[in-house]
Scaffold this motif. Structure first.
Motif, PDB file in Angstrom:
ATOM      1  N   TYR A   1       0.847  -1.198   0.000  1.00 22.26           N
ATOM      2  CA  TYR A   1       0.000   0.000   0.000  1.00 22.26           C
ATOM      3  C   TYR A   1       0.881   1.246   0.000  1.00 22.26           C
ATOM      4  O   TYR A   1       2.088   1.162   0.249  1.00 22.26           O
ATOM      5  N   SER A   2       0.286   2.406  -0.297  1.00 19.28           N
ATOM      6  CA  SER A   2       1.074   3.651  -0.303  1.00 19.28           C
ATOM      7  C   SER A   2       1.503   4.004   1.120  1.00 19.28           C
ATOM      8  O   SER A   2       0.993   3.430   2.093  1.00 19.28           O
ATOM      9  N   TYR A   6       2.073  -2.185   4.772  1.00 18.80           N
ATOM     10  CA  TYR A   6       2.009  -3.562   4.279  1.00 18.80           C
ATOM     11  C   TYR A   6       0.875  -4.296   4.969  1.00 18.80           C
ATOM     12  O   TYR A   6       0.582  -4.040   6.136  1.00 18.80           O
ATOM     13  N   LEU A   7       0.257  -5.218   4.249  1.00 16.23           N
ATOM     14  CA  LEU A   7      -0.770  -6.064   4.841  1.00 16.23           C
ATOM     15  C   LEU A   7      -0.299  -7.505   4.668  1.00 16.23           C
ATOM     16  O   LEU A   7      -0.120  -7.965   3.547  1.00 16.23           O
ATOM     17  N   TYR A   8      -0.058  -8.187   5.772  1.00 19.39           N
ATOM     18  CA  TYR A   8       0.436  -9.559   5.708  1.00 19.39           C
ATOM     19  C   TYR A   8      -0.730 -10.547   5.739  1.00 19.39           C
ATOM     20  O   TYR A   8      -1.723 -10.328   6.441  1.00 19.39           O
ATOM     21  N   THR A  33      -4.224   3.819  -0.154  1.00 19.19           N
ATOM     22  CA  THR A  33      -3.846   3.935   1.257  1.00 19.19           C
ATOM     23  C   THR A  33      -4.548   2.835   2.037  1.00 19.19           C
ATOM     24  O   THR A  33      -5.733   2.588   1.841  1.00 19.19           O
ATOM     25  N   LEU A  34      -3.792   2.186   2.922  1.00 16.29           N
ATOM     26  CA  LEU A  34      -4.376   1.130   3.745  1.00 16.29           C
ATOM     27  C   LEU A  34      -5.428   1.738   4.675  1.00 16.29           C
ATOM     28  O   LEU A  34      -5.151   2.712   5.393  1.00 16.29           O
ATOM     29  N   GLY A  35      -6.646   1.207   4.621  1.00 16.51           N
ATOM     30  CA  GLY A  35      -7.717   1.739   5.469  1.00 16.51           C
ATOM     31  C   GLY A  35      -8.499   2.862   4.819  1.00 16.51           C
ATOM     32  O   GLY A  35      -9.510   3.324   5.359  1.00 16.51           O
ATOM     33  N   GLY A  36      -8.070   3.310   3.626  1.00 10.25           N
ATOM     34  CA  GLY A  36      -8.768   4.387   2.918  1.00 10.25           C
ATOM     35  C   GLY A  36      -9.963   3.858   2.128  1.00 10.25           C
ATOM     36  O   GLY A  36     -10.218   2.654   2.088  1.00 10.25           O
ATOM     37  N   SER A  37     -10.674   4.775   1.477  1.00 14.18           N
ATOM     38  CA  SER A  37     -11.881   4.370   0.735  1.00 14.18           C
ATOM     39  C   SER A  37     -11.650   4.260  -0.779  1.00 14.18           C
ATOM     40  O   SER A  37     -12.565   3.923  -1.525  1.00 14.18           O
ATOM     41  N   ASP A  38     -10.406   4.539  -1.237  1.00 13.71           N
ATOM     42  CA  ASP A  38     -10.102   4.522  -2.681  1.00 13.71           C
ATOM     43  C   ASP A  38     -10.399   3.172  -3.328  1.00 13.71           C
ATOM     44  O   ASP A  38     -10.980   3.104  -4.403  1.00 13.71           O
TER      45      ASP A  38
END
Length: 397
Positions: A1-2, A6-8, A33-38
């Protein structure tokens, strides 16, 4: 992610990720973005676009089923002469497929038939006979192919087979200068071109037909979504013949559900021997022997190595094994013109051994290639191996 996030995931959830692929090979994907709405917005947008495409397809095929197509007349004397000039003996599957195509063309329904068969099983001849039948009735034919080299091959075949008949064949691809392309388009618009072969250039806005009657699409799965949208717009009430060795699931599903008709070529040509396949550990001596055996009988060899980083090294190693052979390598990261130049040299027999990545899956018909060596076959999927194995004319894998 930007932002370096990172998401493991667990190793048992590897099916949750897949390789990123894009029609714009050199373009870096934009990270969310991790957790964003994009990502949620993107998915919603894509879902809407897919539903729109599905709706358009349903409407198109519903219209094609209800509308009446052009009814072609029975075979002419010229048609019979043209078919008698075929230098090979047709297989039963071929004859059945040819009859089915002709029945479609001579009926009131709009043809939408898939011809499914391995390389060298005679799909092109079926298309040629359908094209000639359309031209005999004053209709124009468009043959759409995914690559410039394939366009050149089909163009050469058409010119060779139709040389004794007053049929005007043209080609639209990068092998033609802008001036030549403009002239072909003008003649096409006026109805002075009977058959035109081309890459996606055929789908450009400036290409107009006076009386298009038949659209032949070779290797449909090689075209991107935007190209398929344009192909769909071309169809209208035009008869469509699709040729494929490896149809995509959607195409197969449409055939199996009756939206499209399908003819399958399972019987190999008379002179085609079954492919002998050997699975073994890497062995330089066996590779040398296999290449020399093929070159000794006047053939050519594919050596598949699917790692661009080391392909030049591997080609050099192969060249050392067979010093008398002309060994050249090719891969998808080369410029299109450089790749085309190499492939044309291979087709013309100037290259003995082509060390290449899986780019050779594109459906080129090179009957002189009777041996394929697949290095690190364990790193490839079964469907990919099956397609690569189908590249050899009548030899060994």
């Amino acid at each position: 992610y930007s932002k370096g996030s990172y998401l493991y995931i667990l190793a048992t959830q590897l099916d949750a990720i897949q390789k990123y692929s894009s029609s714009e090979a050199n373009k870096t994907p934009r990270l969310n973005t991790l957790g964003g709405s994009d990502w949620k917005k993107t998915r919603t947008k894509v879902k809407g676009a897919v539903q729109e495409v599905a709706k358009d397809l349903v409407e198109l095929y519903a219209a094609r089923q209800t509308e009446k197509g052009y009814v072609y007349g029975p075979d002419t004397v010229w048609q019979r002469e043209f078919e008698e000039m075929f230098p090979y003996e047709e297989t039963e599957d071929q004859l059945e497929a040819i009859d089915a195509v002709k029945r479609d063309m001579e009926s009131r329904k709009i043809m939408d038939r898939l011809i499914c068969g391995d390389v060298g099983y005679g799909k092109t001849e079926i298309a040629l006979r359908a094209a000639f039948k359309a031209v005999n009735d004053g209709k124009q034919v468009a043959m759409l192919v995914p690559t410039t080299i394939l366009a050149q091959q089909h163009y050469n075949t058409l010119c060779e087979r139709l040389g004794d008949f007053p049929v005007k064949v043209e080609m639209l691809s990068r092998f033609r200068t802008p001036a030549q392309q403009k002239k072909s388009i003008d003649l096409l618009r006026k109805g002075q071109v009977d058959i035109i072969v081309g890459t996606h250039r055929l789908l450009s806005k400036d290409v107009e037909f006076k009386n298009l009657g038949l659209l032949i699409v070779d290797e449909e799965q090689r075209f991107g979504v935007t190209h398929k949208e344009k192909i769909k717009q071309m169809k209208g009430n035009v008869d469509v013949l699709t040729l494929s060795a490896t149809p995509i699931p959607r195409t197969l599903h449409m055939s199996l559900t009756g939206i499209r008709d399908m003819s399958v070529l399972e019987e190999p040509p008379v002179d085609r021997l079954p492919i002998q396949t050997f699975v073994m550990e890497h062995n330089d001596e066996i590779i040398r022997e296999a290449i020399n055996r093929e070159l000794g009988r006047g053939g050519q060899v594919y050596y598949v190595y699917n790692r661009v980083a080391r392909i030049a090294e591997v080609a050099a190693e192969v060249a050392k094994m067979v010093p008398d052979a002309n060994v050249v390598f090719a891969h998808g990261q080369m410029s299109e013109r450089e790749l085309e130049k190499i492939m044309m040299a291979f087709i013309s027999g100037e290259i003995d051994v082509l060390v290449a990545t899986t780019i050779i899956e594109t459906g080129l018909d090179i009957s002189n290639v009777n041996t394929i060596i697949i290095d690190h076959a364990d790193k490839m999927g079964l469907s990919q191996l099956y397609q690569l194995r189908g590249r050899v004319g009548r030899g060994d894998a």
